[in-house]
Write a protein that holds these residues in place. Structure first.
Motif, PDB file in Angstrom:
ATOM      1  N   VAL A 314       0.848  -1.206   0.000  1.00 51.32           N
ATOM      2  CA  VAL A 314       0.000   0.000   0.000  1.00 51.32           C
ATOM      3  C   VAL A 314       0.876   1.245   0.000  1.00 51.32           C
ATOM      4  N   ARG A 315       1.876   1.239   0.855  1.00 53.00           N
ATOM      5  CA  ARG A 315       2.781   2.390   0.935  1.00 53.00           C
ATOM      6  C   ARG A 315       3.441   2.667  -0.413  1.00 53.00           C
ATOM      7  N   THR A 316       3.920   1.611  -1.079  1.00 52.32           N
ATOM      8  CA  THR A 316       4.589   1.774  -2.371  1.00 52.32           C
ATOM      9  C   THR A 316       3.615   2.288  -3.428  1.00 52.32           C
ATOM     10  N   SER A 317       2.372   1.823  -3.378  1.00 57.31           N
ATOM     11  CA  SER A 317       1.383   2.235  -4.378  1.00 57.31           C
ATOM     12  C   SER A 317       1.049   3.717  -4.285  1.00 57.31           C
ATOM     13  N   ASP A 319       3.265   6.095  -3.596  1.00 59.64           N
ATOM     14  CA  ASP A 319       4.427   6.935  -3.926  1.00 59.64           C
ATOM     15  C   ASP A 319       4.140   7.874  -5.090  1.00 59.64           C
ATOM     16  N   GLN A 320       3.294   7.451  -6.002  1.00 56.28           N
ATOM     17  CA  GLN A 320       3.006   8.236  -7.208  1.00 56.28           C
ATOM     18  C   GLN A 320       2.340   9.577  -6.901  1.00 56.28           C
ATOM     19  N   PHE A 321       1.773   9.702  -5.705  1.00 57.47           N
ATOM     20  CA  PHE A 321       1.037  10.921  -5.369  1.00 57.47           C
ATOM     21  C   PHE A 321       1.897  11.966  -4.672  1.00 57.47           C
ATOM     22  N   GLY A 322       3.157  11.651  -4.401  1.00 56.09           N
ATOM     23  CA  GLY A 322       4.077  12.635  -3.845  1.00 56.09           C
ATOM     24  C   GLY A 322       3.903  12.930  -2.377  1.00 56.09           C
ATOM     25  N   GLY A 323       3.153  12.084  -1.668  1.00 60.17           N
ATOM     26  CA  GLY A 323       2.968  12.283  -0.242  1.00 60.17           C
ATOM     27  C   GLY A 323       4.111  11.688   0.567  1.00 60.17           C
ATOM     28  N   GLN A 324       3.945  11.672   1.878  1.00 56.91           N
ATOM     29  CA  GLN A 324       4.993  11.194   2.764  1.00 56.91           C
ATOM     30  C   GLN A 324       4.412  10.207   3.770  1.00 56.91           C
ATOM     31  N   TYR A 325       5.120   9.106   3.959  1.00 54.62           N
ATOM     32  CA  TYR A 325       4.772   8.124   4.977  1.00 54.62           C
ATOM     33  C   TYR A 325       5.435   8.536   6.280  1.00 54.62           C
ATOM     34  N   ARG A 326       4.692   8.512   7.374  1.00 54.79           N
ATOM     35  CA  ARG A 326       5.242   8.930   8.660  1.00 54.79           C
ATOM     36  C   ARG A 326       5.256   7.766   9.646  1.00 54.79           C
ATOM     37  N   ASN A 327       6.435   7.526  10.217  1.00 54.37           N
ATOM     38  CA  ASN A 327       6.538   6.549  11.296  1.00 54.37           C
ATOM     39  C   ASN A 327       5.959   7.148  12.577  1.00 54.37           C
ATOM     40  N   TYR A 328       5.405   6.302  13.425  1.00 50.39           N
ATOM     41  CA  TYR A 328       4.836   6.756  14.686  1.00 50.39           C
ATOM     42  C   TYR A 328       4.697   5.544  15.599  1.00 50.39           C
TER      43      TYR A 328
END
Length: 340
Positions: A314-317, A319-328
């Motif tokens: 899901v995270r990889t899919s 990537d195309q939108f230019g957002g950021q994944y945040r660890n928490y």
């Protein structure tokens, strides 16, 4: 001496929007949220220059004033000024001057309760400095009054209480500003699995939540049935989420989030848009079983429940939108204050 405080931001898991007047005043609201390892931070340091200096380190904004009981509100650093003005009104204090510095671990308008959490942190720093006799409910309500009554900022009630109390809470909201915070005793392995499967994704867009909240409140005032019924469903969603977490029915989490996503878009225009819908659909096609927009909507953070080992896909899919994944991580503590 240096007086510090920090308060955790929160993820809203269910019931979002039912803490906003006039809905909660008329029907009662319910929200389930959890605090995470991102914080709003405040520091007060006494100075000898006789000045009041306010600075938001993360926004590169600074203002300095001669000592006065009321600082002017002009759209810059108003959260900091609003807390100072209210504290001086209720608990007047004098001194040689001080520097109030703040920063938040997430952007403003990102949907994690940044503004309200920052107000709680600033109140906490003053409580620590002045040793004010305020408990958790007092601080949360005080922060709420500063935002909603003093600064006239539209919004709900959950963020101030989440930041002050911390942990995973089922909150109830009623008329006359009555709030009941019910801490949930969730088994650690259930929380670990929830944390493992829940993806926190920043769309790299922010929004002005006030406009959405004002329209939401207007829809209730005007008795628009589609909006009110959506809020009824979201309140029911909070009850469903509480039961699923307490019983460890984690496979139900995604479905419950999905119900909320569909209902929330009916509350007011601007909650969802083409980008949000595309991101949501992409996440579901790649393994997420459900998700939601964090906060009022329109942008900011989204969360997705990714069962099994689907989180990375899901995270990889996305990537195309230019957002950021945040660890928490989930945190159990609420507002913390200390002096050095």
């Amino acid at each position: 001496m240096i007086h510090r405080s920090k308060a955790p931001l929160r993820i809203g898991l269910a019931g979002g929007g039912t803490d906003v007047s006039p809905y909660c005043d008329e029907f009662g609201g319910a929200i389930l949220n959890a605090t995470i390892s991102l914080n709003a931070n405040a520091t007060i340091e006494r100075t000898t220059d006789g000045k009041i200096t306010l600075e938001a380190l993360d926004r590169n904004e600074t203002q300095s004033f001669d000592q006065a009981p009321v600082l002017p509100l002009n759209g810059q650093l108003d959260l900091l000024k609003g807390v100072y003005n209210r504290i001086q009104k209720d608990y007047p204090f004098a001194g040689t001057g001080f520097r109030l510095s703040t920063y938040v671990d997430a952007p403003a308008g990102s949907g994690l309760g940044t503004s309200s959490t920052l107000v709680v942190a600033i109140v906490g720093a003053f409580v620590e400095m002045l040793q004010l006799p305020l408990g958790e409910y007092d601080i949360a309500h005080y922060a709420y009054e500063i935002e909603r009554s003093d600064l006239k900022l539209a919004g709900g009630r959950q963020d101030q209480y989440a930041a002050t109390f911390g942990g995973v809470n089922y909150m109830e909201f009623y008329s006359n500003d009555k709030v009941i915070v019910n801490p949930l005793r969730i088994r650690q392995r259930y929380l670990d699995e929830l944390e493992n499967n829940l993806l926190l994704y920043y769309t790299s867009t922010s929004r002005e939540s006030a406009k959405i909240i004002i329209e939401q409140s207007k829809n209730v005032t005007e008795k628009k049935s589609h909006s009110i019924e959506a809020m009824h469903q979201l309140k029911q969603q909070a009850q469903m989420m509480k039961e699923a977490l307490l019983k460890g029915q984690l496979d139900e989490i995604g479905r419950i989030l999905d119900i909320g996503f569909e209902q929330k878009r009916r509350m007011a225009a601007g909650i969802n848009n083409e980008l949000i819908d595309t991101i949501y659909d992409t996440a579901k096609k790649n393994g997420a079983s459900g998700g939601k927009i964090s906060g009022a909507g329109g942008g900011g953070f989204m969360i997705f429940y990714c069962p099994g080992n689907t989180k990375y896909k899901v995270r990889t899919s996305l990537d195309q939108f230019g957002g950021q994944y945040r660890n928490y991580q989930f945190v159990k503590h609420g507002l913390k204050t200390w002096t050095v």
